[in-house]
Design a protein around this motif. Structure first.
Motif, PDB file in Angstrom:
ATOM      1  N   THR A  38      16.192 -30.374 -20.437  1.00 61.91           N
ATOM      2  CA  THR A  38      15.750 -31.457 -21.319  1.00 61.91           C
ATOM      3  C   THR A  38      15.915 -32.814 -20.648  1.00 61.91           C
ATOM      4  O   THR A  38      15.000 -33.657 -20.688  1.00 61.91           O
ATOM      5  CB  THR A  38      16.535 -31.426 -22.639  1.00 61.91           C
ATOM      6  N   ARG A  41      13.439 -33.183 -17.635  1.00 63.39           N
ATOM      7  CA  ARG A  41      12.073 -33.439 -18.097  1.00 63.39           C
ATOM      8  C   ARG A  41      11.922 -34.871 -18.604  1.00 63.39           C
ATOM      9  O   ARG A  41      10.895 -35.508 -18.387  1.00 63.39           O
ATOM     10  CB  ARG A  41      11.691 -32.443 -19.191  1.00 63.39           C
ATOM     11  N   PHE A  42      12.953 -35.377 -19.274  1.00 65.10           N
ATOM     12  CA  PHE A  42      12.880 -36.755 -19.768  1.00 65.10           C
ATOM     13  C   PHE A  42      12.867 -37.748 -18.609  1.00 65.10           C
ATOM     14  O   PHE A  42      12.117 -38.736 -18.623  1.00 65.10           O
ATOM     15  CB  PHE A  42      14.061 -37.034 -20.689  1.00 65.10           C
ATOM     16  N   ILE A  50       9.527 -35.690 -24.716  1.00 67.52           N
ATOM     17  CA  ILE A  50      10.176 -35.463 -26.009  1.00 67.52           C
ATOM     18  C   ILE A  50       9.339 -34.549 -26.890  1.00 67.52           C
ATOM     19  O   ILE A  50       9.858 -33.633 -27.531  1.00 67.52           O
ATOM     20  CB  ILE A  50      10.428 -36.813 -26.719  1.00 67.52           C
ATOM     21  N   THR A  53       9.673 -30.795 -26.014  1.00 64.13           N
ATOM     22  CA  THR A  53      11.020 -30.234 -25.889  1.00 64.13           C
ATOM     23  C   THR A  53      11.098 -28.812 -26.421  1.00 64.13           C
ATOM     24  O   THR A  53      11.632 -27.914 -25.766  1.00 64.13           O
ATOM     25  CB  THR A  53      12.032 -31.118 -26.636  1.00 64.13           C
ATOM     26  N   SER A  56       9.441 -26.179 -24.237  1.00 61.81           N
ATOM     27  CA  SER A  56      10.062 -25.939 -22.931  1.00 61.81           C
ATOM     28  C   SER A  56      11.400 -25.217 -23.032  1.00 61.81           C
ATOM     29  O   SER A  56      11.763 -24.451 -22.137  1.00 61.81           O
ATOM     30  CB  SER A  56      10.249 -27.271 -22.185  1.00 61.81           C
ATOM     31  N   CYS A 114      14.016 -33.086 -30.693  1.00 64.21           N
ATOM     32  CA  CYS A 114      14.646 -33.306 -29.383  1.00 64.21           C
ATOM     33  C   CYS A 114      16.084 -33.796 -29.553  1.00 64.21           C
ATOM     34  O   CYS A 114      16.998 -33.316 -28.875  1.00 64.21           O
ATOM     35  CB  CYS A 114      13.827 -34.317 -28.584  1.00 64.21           C
TER      36      CYS A 114
END
Length: 225
Positions: A38, A41-42, A50, A53, A56, A114
């Motif tokens: 998380t 990715r952010f 977001i 989320t 993924s 998220c």
């Protein structure tokens, strides 16, 4: 585990030890992967990550939360030394909300999901490392203090986020039509939110007592050395 909290050679290779160690290790690795994924990715995609989320990390999150039901049997069987009621409340509220999110694809891209996943993972990453050390008979006073000091306010914040998630999901439930759910959505809000607040209050009270009990036990062991 003997009364002094140390793992003997025979217990080290017992089925119970291998099982509970493997369970806590799996949960620790699973939640570490979710949180790392998380955050990565952010940092890579910014705010666009977001909305994605759930897609993924949703499968691994669902698996970890589903397996957390086993913890109720761990406590009931005496494998894990903890209070059953607060754990039952935590496991139930997480799984019910997760089922709701899985049912409603429209809410899966909301930022609150998220935030909810981040809080859940931080809470579990405060708990499972301590459980691993405790299973091995090497509990850490520092980790115990850190776990309960941060865990309780984060849990309260998590419960508040759960309420926000449910509130945002209600219009979607109502728009889905009466065939999707037999109870009118506003009644769900009126019933579930007070139960959520009451459950959180009981859980925090029980956790404070559990924190004091664990700290007293560890402090007594340190004094005897």
């Amino acid at each position: 585990m003997n009364d002094k909290g140390k793992t003997t050679g025979g217990e080290m290779f017992s089925f119970r030890f291998v099982y509970i160690f493997s369970y806590n290790l799996f949960q620790f690795c699973g939640h570490t992967w979710i949180l790392s994924n998380t955050i990565a990715r952010f940092l890579t995609f910014g705010k666009d990550a977001i909305a994605d989320t759930f897609h993924s990390v949703g499968f691994v999150m669902s698996l970890c939360q589903l397996l957390s039901i086993l913890e109720l049997f761990h406590i009931a069987d005496g494998i894990e030394k903890a209070r059953l009621l607060p754990r039952f409340i935590q496991v139930t509220e997480k799984n019910l909300l997760l089922i709701l999110v899985i049912m409603l694809e429209e809410i899966q891209s909301e930022p609150v999901v998220c935030v909810q996943f981040l809080l859940w993972n931080i809470l579990d990453l405060l708990r499972y490392p301590h459980e691993l050390l405790r299973v091995m008979g090497t509990p850490s006073v520092t980790m115990l203090r850190t776990r309960y000091t941060l865990w309780i306010p984060l849990y309260v914040l998590s419960v508040a986020t759960e309420g926000v998630t449910l509130y945002q999901a209600l219009p979607l439930l109502e728009a889905a039509g009466p065939n999707s759910i037999p109870i009118h959505p506003p009644f769900i809000l009126l019933f579930y939110l007070p139960v959520l607040v009451l459950g959180a209050t009981v859980t925090v009270w029980q956790l404070l007592k559990e924190r004091q009990r664990h700290l007293d036990k560890l402090n007594n062991k340190i004094k005897r050395r």
